[in-house]
Design a protein around this motif. Structure first.
Motif, PDB file in Angstrom:
ATOM      1  N   ASN A  32       0.874  -1.167   0.000  1.00 33.71           N
ATOM      2  CA  ASN A  32       0.000   0.000   0.000  1.00 33.71           C
ATOM      3  C   ASN A  32       0.912   1.218   0.000  1.00 33.71           C
ATOM      4  O   ASN A  32       1.968   1.213   0.641  1.00 33.71           O
ATOM      5  N   TYR A  36       1.875  11.719   2.448  1.00 30.39           N
ATOM      6  CA  TYR A  36       1.411  12.571   3.528  1.00 30.39           C
ATOM      7  C   TYR A  36       2.050  13.942   3.377  1.00 30.39           C
ATOM      8  O   TYR A  36       3.161  14.079   2.843  1.00 30.39           O
ATOM      9  N   LEU A  44       0.621  15.804  10.427  1.00 26.83           N
ATOM     10  CA  LEU A  44       0.616  15.035   9.189  1.00 26.83           C
ATOM     11  C   LEU A  44      -0.805  14.797   8.692  1.00 26.83           C
ATOM     12  O   LEU A  44      -1.682  14.399   9.447  1.00 26.83           O
ATOM     13  N   PHE A  90       5.876  13.516   2.605  1.00 24.64           N
ATOM     14  CA  PHE A  90       6.423  12.208   2.964  1.00 24.64           C
ATOM     15  C   PHE A  90       5.730  11.118   2.159  1.00 24.64           C
ATOM     16  O   PHE A  90       4.503  11.036   2.127  1.00 24.64           O
ATOM     17  N   LYS A 101       1.678  -0.889   9.761  1.00 23.22           N
ATOM     18  CA  LYS A 101       2.659   0.104  10.175  1.00 23.22           C
ATOM     19  C   LYS A 101       3.319   0.703   8.944  1.00 23.22           C
ATOM     20  O   LYS A 101       3.596   0.016   7.963  1.00 23.22           O
ATOM     21  N   LEU A 102       3.526   2.002   8.998  1.00 21.64           N
ATOM     22  CA  LEU A 102       4.041   2.747   7.862  1.00 21.64           C
ATOM     23  C   LEU A 102       5.556   2.853   7.925  1.00 21.64           C
ATOM     24  O   LEU A 102       6.135   3.106   8.982  1.00 21.64           O
ATOM     25  N   PHE A 104       8.332   5.228   6.299  1.00 20.44           N
ATOM     26  CA  PHE A 104       8.361   6.549   5.666  1.00 20.44           C
ATOM     27  C   PHE A 104       9.685   6.798   4.949  1.00 20.44           C
ATOM     28  O   PHE A 104      10.744   6.324   5.369  1.00 20.44           O
ATOM     29  N   GLN A 106      12.429   9.876   3.780  1.00 17.79           N
ATOM     30  CA  GLN A 106      13.045  10.920   4.590  1.00 17.79           C
ATOM     31  C   GLN A 106      12.335  12.268   4.473  1.00 17.79           C
ATOM     32  O   GLN A 106      12.614  13.169   5.248  1.00 17.79           O
TER      33      GLN A 106
END
Lengths: 114, 111
Positions: A32, A36, A44, A90, A101-102, A104, A106
């Motif tokens: 997925n 953001y 966010l 992001f 859980k995401l 991300f 940088q």
């Protein structure tokens, strides 16, 4: 391990310029994908997301992103930026079916000059 | 409706002290996440709660960090014996179906 790369760390554009922010992920399975945005002094917020289906995803405020599986990419685009788009962006992934859980990237700081 | 809330918004503490950070998720959201945002490390996953299942603690950086979620709602992140490298913004998010909603964060400064 799963990872996300954002190649542009700091982008400066003039108003009405077109925007493309790069995002590549490393996971070979089903993912997925998310973009953001964090406006100055704010929390966010989700711009857009891709789970499945049409690889061209449209989000809020005129943003869109294209999922290209062969390139492991999910680049963010906007045809004409505004001063109010100044923010940090992001890219994030989660693996389908897991805890959600995401992971991300940088982040990319976008500065739009009026 | 109300979003995710976090308290305090700012916390300054001395090295070696314990701190507790609180998160109130969106009502009805079954999943709750903690992340950390710092200059050197970007946004990192810390811990995840889903209903009554055992939490996923795989992102906690050391055993000084712990979290609990009481009654399936409010969560507290505890950092014991704080170190300067713990200085960061701690973000909480909640979700119902894969889309996570973030709170404003707690900025922790360890002096």
């Amino acid at each position: 391990a799963q990872s996300v790369s954002q190649h542009n760390h700091h982008v400066i554009l003039s108003e009405a310029a077109s925007l493309e922010l790069g995002c590549n992920y490393s996971y070979g399975g089903t993912v997925n994908l998310f973009w953001y945005v964090q406006y100055p002094g704010q929390h966010l917020q989700l711009l857009l997301k891709y789970f499945s289906g049409d690889p061209l995803v449209k989000g809020i405020k005129g943003f869109e992103a294209e999922f290209i599986k062969s390139k492991f990419s999910f680049n963010l685009r906007k045809p004409s930026v505004q001063w109010s788009d100044t923010a940090e962006y992001f890219c994030a992934t989660s693996t389908a079916g897991n805890t959600g859980k995401l992971i991300f990237g940088q982040g990319t700081t976008l500065q739009v000059k009026p | 409706g109300a979003g995710v809330s976090q308290s305090p918004s700012n916390k300054v503490t001395e090295k070696g002290k314990d701190v507790e950070l609180r998160c109130d998720p969106i009502s009805g959201h079954t999943a709750l996440y903690w992340y950390r945002q710092s200059l050197g490390q970007g946004l990192e996953f810390l811990i995840y709660f889903q209903g009554n299942s055992a939490p996923d603690k795989s992102g906690l950086p050391s055993d000084r960090f712990s979290a609990e979620r009481t009654g399936g709602s409010v969560s507290t992140l505890t950092i014991q014996r704080t170190q300067q490298e713990d200085s960061a913004v701690y973000l909480c998010a909640s979700s119902l179906r894969q889309q996570q909603y973030f709170g404003p964060g707690t900025r922790l400064t360890v002096t």
